[in-house]
Write a protein that holds these residues in place. Structure first.
Motif, PDB file in Angstrom:
ATOM      1  N   LEU A 184     -20.843   7.485  35.723  1.00 12.69           N
ATOM      2  CA  LEU A 184     -21.234   6.359  34.904  1.00 12.69           C
ATOM      3  C   LEU A 184     -21.960   6.971  33.477  1.00 12.69           C
ATOM      4  O   LEU A 184     -21.249   6.585  32.431  1.00 12.69           O
ATOM      5  CB  LEU A 184     -22.002   5.267  35.599  1.00 12.69           C
ATOM      6  CG  LEU A 184     -22.253   4.007  34.929  1.00 12.69           C
ATOM      7  CD1 LEU A 184     -22.301   2.875  35.812  1.00 12.69           C
ATOM      8  CD2 LEU A 184     -23.287   4.096  33.826  1.00 12.69           C
ATOM      9  N   THR A 185     -22.756   7.430  33.707  1.00 13.94           N
ATOM     10  CA  THR A 185     -23.588   8.257  32.491  1.00 13.94           C
ATOM     11  C   THR A 185     -22.609   9.183  31.841  1.00 13.94           C
ATOM     12  O   THR A 185     -22.514   8.924  30.527  1.00 13.94           O
ATOM     13  CB  THR A 185     -24.748   9.317  33.093  1.00 13.94           C
ATOM     14  OG1 THR A 185     -25.602   8.081  33.790  1.00 13.94           O
ATOM     15  CG2 THR A 185     -25.411   9.746  31.645  1.00 13.94           C
ATOM     16  N   LYS A 186     -21.748  10.042  32.417  1.00 13.03           N
ATOM     17  CA  LYS A 186     -20.750  10.906  31.638  1.00 13.03           C
ATOM     18  C   LYS A 186     -19.758   9.983  30.617  1.00 13.03           C
ATOM     19  O   LYS A 186     -19.603  10.218  29.738  1.00 13.03           O
ATOM     20  CB  LYS A 186     -20.199  11.820  32.531  1.00 13.03           C
ATOM     21  CG  LYS A 186     -20.936  12.848  33.099  1.00 13.03           C
ATOM     22  CD  LYS A 186     -20.321  13.751  34.303  1.00 13.03           C
ATOM     23  CE  LYS A 186     -21.193  14.872  34.781  1.00 13.03           C
ATOM     24  NZ  LYS A 186     -20.587  15.560  35.703  1.00 13.03           N
ATOM     25  N   ALA A 187     -19.349   8.938  31.540  1.00 12.78           N
ATOM     26  CA  ALA A 187     -18.430   7.981  30.703  1.00 12.78           C
ATOM     27  C   ALA A 187     -18.926   7.306  29.824  1.00 12.78           C
ATOM     28  O   ALA A 187     -18.496   7.074  28.695  1.00 12.78           O
ATOM     29  CB  ALA A 187     -17.926   6.906  31.868  1.00 12.78           C
ATOM     30  N   LYS A 230     -15.504   5.172  46.804  1.00 11.45           N
ATOM     31  CA  LYS A 230     -14.625   6.132  45.948  1.00 11.45           C
ATOM     32  C   LYS A 230     -13.313   6.488  46.435  1.00 11.45           C
ATOM     33  O   LYS A 230     -12.450   6.859  45.887  1.00 11.45           O
ATOM     34  CB  LYS A 230     -15.396   7.347  45.997  1.00 11.45           C
ATOM     35  CG  LYS A 230     -16.714   7.439  45.179  1.00 11.45           C
ATOM     36  CD  LYS A 230     -16.714   7.142  43.661  1.00 11.45           C
ATOM     37  CE  LYS A 230     -17.909   7.256  43.096  1.00 11.45           C
ATOM     38  NZ  LYS A 230     -17.988   6.944  41.530  1.00 11.45           N
ATOM     39  N   ILE A 231     -13.158   5.745  47.642  1.00 11.77           N
ATOM     40  CA  ILE A 231     -11.915   5.938  48.621  1.00 11.77           C
ATOM     41  C   ILE A 231     -10.819   4.971  48.035  1.00 11.77           C
ATOM     42  O   ILE A 231     -11.308   3.863  47.813  1.00 11.77           O
ATOM     43  CB  ILE A 231     -12.040   5.830  50.010  1.00 11.77           C
ATOM     44  CG1 ILE A 231     -12.944   6.497  50.276  1.00 11.77           C
ATOM     45  CG2 ILE A 231     -10.856   5.862  50.639  1.00 11.77           C
ATOM     46  CD1 ILE A 231     -13.513   6.697  52.026  1.00 11.77           C
ATOM     47  N   ILE A 237     -11.724  13.814  42.659  1.00 10.03           N
ATOM     48  CA  ILE A 237     -12.717  14.681  42.994  1.00 10.03           C
ATOM     49  C   ILE A 237     -14.268  13.732  42.730  1.00 10.03           C
ATOM     50  O   ILE A 237     -14.491  13.248  41.687  1.00 10.03           O
ATOM     51  CB  ILE A 237     -13.009  15.814  42.027  1.00 10.03           C
ATOM     52  CG1 ILE A 237     -11.925  16.666  41.989  1.00 10.03           C
ATOM     53  CG2 ILE A 237     -14.303  16.574  42.347  1.00 10.03           C
ATOM     54  CD1 ILE A 237     -11.601  18.054  41.171  1.00 10.03           C
ATOM     55  N   SER A 238     -14.865  13.584  43.820  1.00  8.70           N
ATOM     56  CA  SER A 238     -16.082  12.714  43.732  1.00  8.70           C
ATOM     57  C   SER A 238     -16.970  12.866  44.961  1.00  8.70           C
ATOM     58  O   SER A 238     -16.582  13.556  45.867  1.00  8.70           O
ATOM     59  CB  SER A 238     -15.382  11.055  43.820  1.00  8.70           C
ATOM     60  OG  SER A 238     -14.920  10.813  44.984  1.00  8.70           O
ATOM     61  N   ARG A 239     -18.037  12.101  45.120  1.00  8.23           N
ATOM     62  CA  ARG A 239     -18.982  12.233  46.088  1.00  8.23           C
ATOM     63  C   ARG A 239     -18.182  11.473  47.133  1.00  8.23           C
ATOM     64  O   ARG A 239     -17.431  10.499  46.998  1.00  8.23           O
ATOM     65  CB  ARG A 239     -20.282  11.662  45.789  1.00  8.23           C
ATOM     66  CG  ARG A 239     -20.206  10.125  45.633  1.00  8.23           C
ATOM     67  CD  ARG A 239     -21.634   9.802  45.298  1.00  8.23           C
ATOM     68  NE  ARG A 239     -22.071   8.473  44.987  1.00  8.23           N
ATOM     69  CZ  ARG A 239     -21.909   7.693  43.967  1.00  8.23           C
ATOM     70  NH1 ARG A 239     -21.304   8.541  42.905  1.00  8.23           N
ATOM     71  NH2 ARG A 239     -22.102   6.656  43.865  1.00  8.23           N
TER      72      ARG A 239
END
Length: 340
Positions: free
Chosen positions: A19-22, A339-340, A332-334
């Motif tokens: 979220l922060t990167k976006a 996230k699925i 690619i995610s936690r």
């Protein structure tokens, strides 16, 4: 006249999630396009100047983007600080292995817990009475100055009162806190002479007032709520010149994430106020369809997927013999159901 962009993201740090990167990516894009661009943060952190510098150094933050922090703004102009010499600790230092910290014993009595940053600078000191109750916590900046003191409730071991200090050791903000839920029940903004300038009944009033003051003299402010904790703040802004954009970064549903699943509690505020928003941004066309099927057609609902930088000619994608598979997708995610 161009709009002035304000991205509300709550907090900022060097190592954060998607979220922060976006949020940084969109702020950088607007800055590169020539817009006056700001990121508004609302958390207390003594390291913001270093965070800004590191993000710029890593290429994650455009130097034209202005990062404003609530506590820095309330603190006001600061005197030049130099590293304060730390008085050598007396008593026995018991290392807390793996935590870069020490327990301090004075003649057998446990009196302090001292925590340090990875770079060796003092982070905070917890103080204990003879009954081993934590009585207060002091948070230090990189110059060895006390910036925040929390006085603890004995029963819950949570803050009951907080005081925030400038580089001259003068209080600029103080809070009375309900230790049971961690929420402020009174917030005092202090003058330089110690008098109370403004009294707020909670932290949200403080944050909202700050946003209003930041955009007061801006002709065309555009507020973008990226973090769900900032949704209601943006919605409650009374400045009639301000455009309000609500941006989702994930599903609006709870498990099992079907079209008729419950609305996620963190998203409910935005859903409830769709009609008051100038724009609501979702990630996929299907998400837009799902929302409109439940809440009706919306002219202010738009699809803007997350940006992705790729280069098929150089780097990993440019390997010899690499063939693009049209029906192959990689995530690619936690590891988390969301996230699925």
């Amino acid at each position: 006249m161009k709009a002035t962009m304000f991205f509300l993201i709550g907090s900022l740090d060097v190592q954060r999630g998607g979220l922060t990167k976006a949020s940084l990516a969109q702020a950088n894009t607007f800055a590169e396009m020539g817009y006056d661009t700001h990121i508004l943060t609302f958390n207390f952190d003594t390291r913001y100047e270093r965070i800004r510098e590191k993000l710029i150094e890593l290429g994650q933050l455009n130097e034209k983007v202005k990062v404003l922090n609530l506590y820095e703004e309330l603190c006001g102009s600061e005197e030049d600080s130099t590293i304060t010499q730390v008085t050598p600790e007396t008593g026995y230092l018991d290392p807390h292995v793996g935590h870069n910290a020490f327990r301090v014993y004075e003649n057998g009595l446990y009196t302090k817990y001292k925590k340090f940053h990875k770079d060796g600078l003092l982070d905070f000191i917890d103080y204990f009475n003879e009954h081993r109750y934590r009585i207060k916590k002091e948070v230090y900046d990189e110059f060895g100055l006390i910036r925040k003191v929390s006085f603890m409730d004995f029963a819950s071991n949570k803050p009951r009162q907080m005081i925030f200090y400038n580089s001259s050791s003068k209080a600029y903000l103080s809070k009375w806190v309900n230790p049971e839920n961690g929420k402020a029940i009174r917030v005092n903004w202090h003058e330089k002479n110690g008098d109370i300038k403004v009294i707020y009944s909670n932290d949200d009033q403080l944050k909202l007032d700050w946003i209003e003051r930041v955009i007061k003299d801006v002709d065309n402010p555009v507020l973008v709520a990226d973090a769900r904790k900032t949704d209601l703040l943006m919605i409650n802004v009374k400045n009639k010149n301000a455009a309000k954009i609500w941006r989702l970064h994930s599903s609006h549903l709870t498990a099992p994430w079907e079209a008729d699943s419950d609305i996620a509690s963190t998203v409910q505020t935005g859903i409830d106020h769709l009609d008051t928003l100038d724009a609501a941004l979702v990630l996929t066309e299907q998400q837009k369809i799902d929302i409109e099927n439940r809440f009706g057609k919306r002219t202010n609902l738009h699809v803007i997927p997350h940006a992705m930088k790729t280069n098929l000619k150089t780097g990993w994608f440019g390997r010899h013999g690499l063939v693009k598979e049209e029906r192959l997708a990689v995530v690619i995610s936690r590891t988390q159901p969301l996230k699925i």
